[in-house]
Motif scaffolding. Structure first.
Motif, mmCIF file in Angstrom:
data_model
loop_
_atom_site.group_PDB
_atom_site.id
_atom_site.type_symbol
_atom_site.label_atom_id
_atom_site.label_comp_id
_atom_site.label_asym_id
_atom_site.label_seq_id
_atom_site.Cartn_x
_atom_site.Cartn_y
_atom_site.Cartn_z
ATOM 1 N N THR A 106 -5.902 -22.223 -12.157
ATOM 2 C CA THR A 106 -5.197 -22.798 -13.224
ATOM 3 C C THR A 106 -4.206 -21.904 -13.774
ATOM 4 O O THR A 106 -2.980 -22.429 -14.350
ATOM 5 N N ASP A 107 -4.550 -20.686 -13.934
ATOM 6 C CA ASP A 107 -3.605 -19.727 -14.694
ATOM 7 C C ASP A 107 -3.718 -18.232 -14.198
ATOM 8 O O ASP A 107 -4.621 -17.763 -13.393
ATOM 9 N N LYS A 215 4.317 -21.940 -10.822
ATOM 10 C CA LYS A 215 4.791 -21.545 -11.988
ATOM 11 C C LYS A 215 6.371 -21.701 -11.552
ATOM 12 O O LYS A 215 6.929 -21.133 -10.576
ATOM 13 N N GLN A 216 7.066 -22.163 -12.504
ATOM 14 C CA GLN A 216 8.452 -22.232 -12.258
ATOM 15 C C GLN A 216 9.361 -21.712 -13.534
ATOM 16 O O GLN A 216 8.736 -21.891 -14.648
ATOM 17 N N ARG A 217 10.553 -21.601 -13.466
ATOM 18 C CA ARG A 217 11.483 -21.374 -14.780
ATOM 19 C C ARG A 217 12.661 -22.856 -14.595
ATOM 20 O O ARG A 217 13.011 -23.243 -13.622
ATOM 21 N N LEU A 218 12.425 -23.291 -16.008
ATOM 22 C CA LEU A 218 13.381 -24.318 -16.320
ATOM 23 C C LEU A 218 14.653 -23.567 -17.319
ATOM 24 O O LEU A 218 14.403 -22.909 -18.007
ATOM 25 N N THR A 229 4.359 -24.523 -16.043
ATOM 26 C CA THR A 229 3.466 -24.696 -14.683
ATOM 27 C C THR A 229 3.715 -26.077 -14.418
ATOM 28 O O THR A 229 3.671 -26.961 -15.268
ATOM 29 N N VAL A 230 3.820 -26.244 -13.030
ATOM 30 C CA VAL A 230 4.020 -27.744 -12.384
ATOM 31 C C VAL A 230 2.581 -27.804 -11.627
ATOM 32 O O VAL A 230 2.429 -27.160 -10.731
ATOM 33 N N ASP A 251 4.631 -26.631 -20.635
ATOM 34 C CA ASP A 251 5.499 -25.439 -21.226
ATOM 35 C C ASP A 251 4.573 -24.213 -21.586
ATOM 36 O O ASP A 251 3.783 -24.364 -22.611
ATOM 37 N N VAL A 252 4.483 -23.162 -20.847
ATOM 38 C CA VAL A 252 3.894 -22.106 -21.447
ATOM 39 C C VAL A 252 4.741 -20.843 -21.482
ATOM 40 O O VAL A 252 4.291 -19.654 -21.579
#
Length: 491
Positions: A106-107, A215-218, A229-230, A251-252
């Motif tokens: 999850t994380d 996990k991604q950057r936007l 995280t998606v 949004d983390v």
């Protein structure tokens, strides 16, 4: 009212280190959780099946079955499909993050554990899990819940091609809700360029697990960088074909920034921003372990600034700090030249500040040992050039000791010790030079150490006796001076 407000959340700690388990359980119990621990994956699976905890704290680096495999096995359990799992590891590279989320975490968090932040993190995971449960039961309060939890969601119908975004997913991207047609291409527009291909393939794949996460950057409409995280879940028909995809974007960013700061404090020097002793020793230990399997040269350089105390005493500690920062920048510039020449993502050269005016350099896998000498010469030349410290000119130099694995040591402590001995040998030769370790240097170091210890003992045992020796003028016979001598009675 959230169930988190009405019950004590149960935490299962899974770590092969008993001391770590005890500390985690004690801390979490004091923080209001009901925590228990097991030491391996096998017992973790049994515990989850019979006790159904609310959240799992899972260590990656476990023997027999590591955390990645354990996470995959937990997800196969009925009680573990949606169980929040926080994975912990000493690694902080992208590969480790990818492996964690591919396993179903999850994380993901790096060690050392930030204990004050941990309860907030677990509560955040539990709230997210609870919200996801609520999504299946009711959509009436979706937008409010998502705004509170910094979540956005989408739903894709595979048969009709209809894609629906929640209002808060628009907001997370800096858009007005429903202001544009919700499409995959629109979402991909805001994903960091280097992440788009992987995310797209992951989203459209028909081989995705029932539930997984990336996990991604936007970058929002205003260009603000956000870390998210998606999470995706697939619904299958009776033939195992995907008929619907559900997605949650969380949004983390604040959590990421807090963890980044903690990591900097734990592994980097606050003055120079170079790796500190802890990170340097970890990288050296890793390279030694790899060197035992696949022989390669590993060199450790130990640097000490010459006359640094004089700068502090004459100009003040503020100028001493400026000098250390400039030295760090010059050392890193020399390291960058080596790393650039080898063209590797993580180059063969690592510079660290050990404390005070002491620095170390790790050179791994260079083609020739002569390159180590060339690097030492470049560093010596660079650090001897004049420094401009707030309009004050300053000169210094450095003494460098060099040791090689495995010739001069087979462990972190041994290589640092022999490099340190070599550095003192360089100082004896004259400031601003380098010296490679030899057994003769070590023998001299040991003799000096033993002599210093004997002298300390002599002072404590009152073995030193003061004598005055007169000096006479032979022509006049008169006493002109007295020489004070200390004699050491160490029979």
């Amino acid at each position: 009212m959230s169930t988190l407000d009405s019950k004590v959340s149960r935490v299962l700690v899974v770590d092969h280190n008993e001391a770590m388990c005890r500390r985690a359980v004690e801390f979490l119990n004091r923080a209001g959780f009901a925590a228990e621990s097991v030491l391996d994956a096998k017992n973790a699976l049994k515990y989850i099946e019979s006790n159904a905890p609310d959240v799992v704290l899972l260590d990656v680096d476990m023997p027999i079955t590591d955390g990645y495999k354990a996470c995959e096995q937990i997800r196969l359990l009925e009680q573990g499909v949606r169980l929040p799992i926080l994975m912990l590891t000493k690694r902080d590279d992208a590969a480790a993050v990818d492996m964690a989320f591919e396993a179903g975490a999850t994380d993901f968090a790096t060690k050392p554990v930030n204990w004050p932040l941990l309860p907030h993190r677990l509560n955040n995971m539990l709230r997210t899990s609870e919200i996801l449960e609520d999504l299946d039961r009711s959509h009436s309060s979706l937008d409010v819940a998502q705004r509170i939890a910094s979540l956005g969601s989408w739903e894709y119908n595979m048969s009709t091609g209809a894609l629906i975004w929640s209002d808060n997913l628009f907001r997370l991207l800096g858009l007005e809700p429903q202001s544009q047609a919700s499409t995959l291409s629109l979402f991909m527009k805001y994903v960091a360029k280097e992440d788009r291909s992987k995310l797209f393939n992951w989203l459209v794949s028909d081989h995705t697990k029932p539930e997984s996460m990336l996990k991604q950057r936007l970058f929002t409409e205003d260009g603000e960088e956000r870390h998210v995280t998606v999470r995706i879940r697939n619904d299958f028909d009776s033939d195992g074909v995907i008929v619907r995809k559900w997605g949650v974007v969380h949004d983390v960013t604040e959590q990421y920034q807090a963890e980044k700061k903690i990591h900097m404090l734990a592994y980097y020097d606050s003055l120079t921003r170079l790796p500190n002793r802890v990170l340097f020793c970890e990288r050296l230990a890793r390279d030694i372990a790899m060197g035992r399997k696949e022989p390669k040269d590993i060199a450790v350089l130990f640097l000490d600034l010459d006359n640094f105390k004089r700068v502090n005493d004459s100009l003040g500690h503020a100028y001493g700090d400026l000098l250390l920062q400039e030295v760090g920048e010059r050392l890193q510039a020399c390291a960058n030249e080596v790393n650039k020449a080898y063209g590797l993502e993580e180059g063969p050269c690592t510079v660290a500040r050990m404390g005070g005016d002491e620095f170390t350099v790790l050179l791994t896998g260079l083609k020739e040992r002569s390159e180590v000498i060339k690097f030492a010469e470049d560093v010596t030349e660079s650090l001897s050039e004049v420094y401009e410290l707030d309009e004050n000119e300053c000169h210094t130099s450095t003494s460098i000791g060099i040791s090689h694995f495995p010739d001069h040591g087979n462990s972190v402590d041994e290589l640092l010790k022999t490099a340190d001995v070599a550095m003192y040998g360089a100082k004896k030769r004259g400031k601003g030079c380098y010296q490679t370790y030899s057994l003769e240097l070590d023998a001299n170091s040991i003799r000096r150490y033993r002599m210093e210890e004997l002298l300390r003992s002599a002072i404590e045992s009152d073995e030193l006796v003061l004598h005055y020796q007169p000096q006479l003028n032979l022509e006049t016979g008169k006493l002109e001076s007295v020489e004070a001598l200390v004699r050491w009675n160490n029979d």
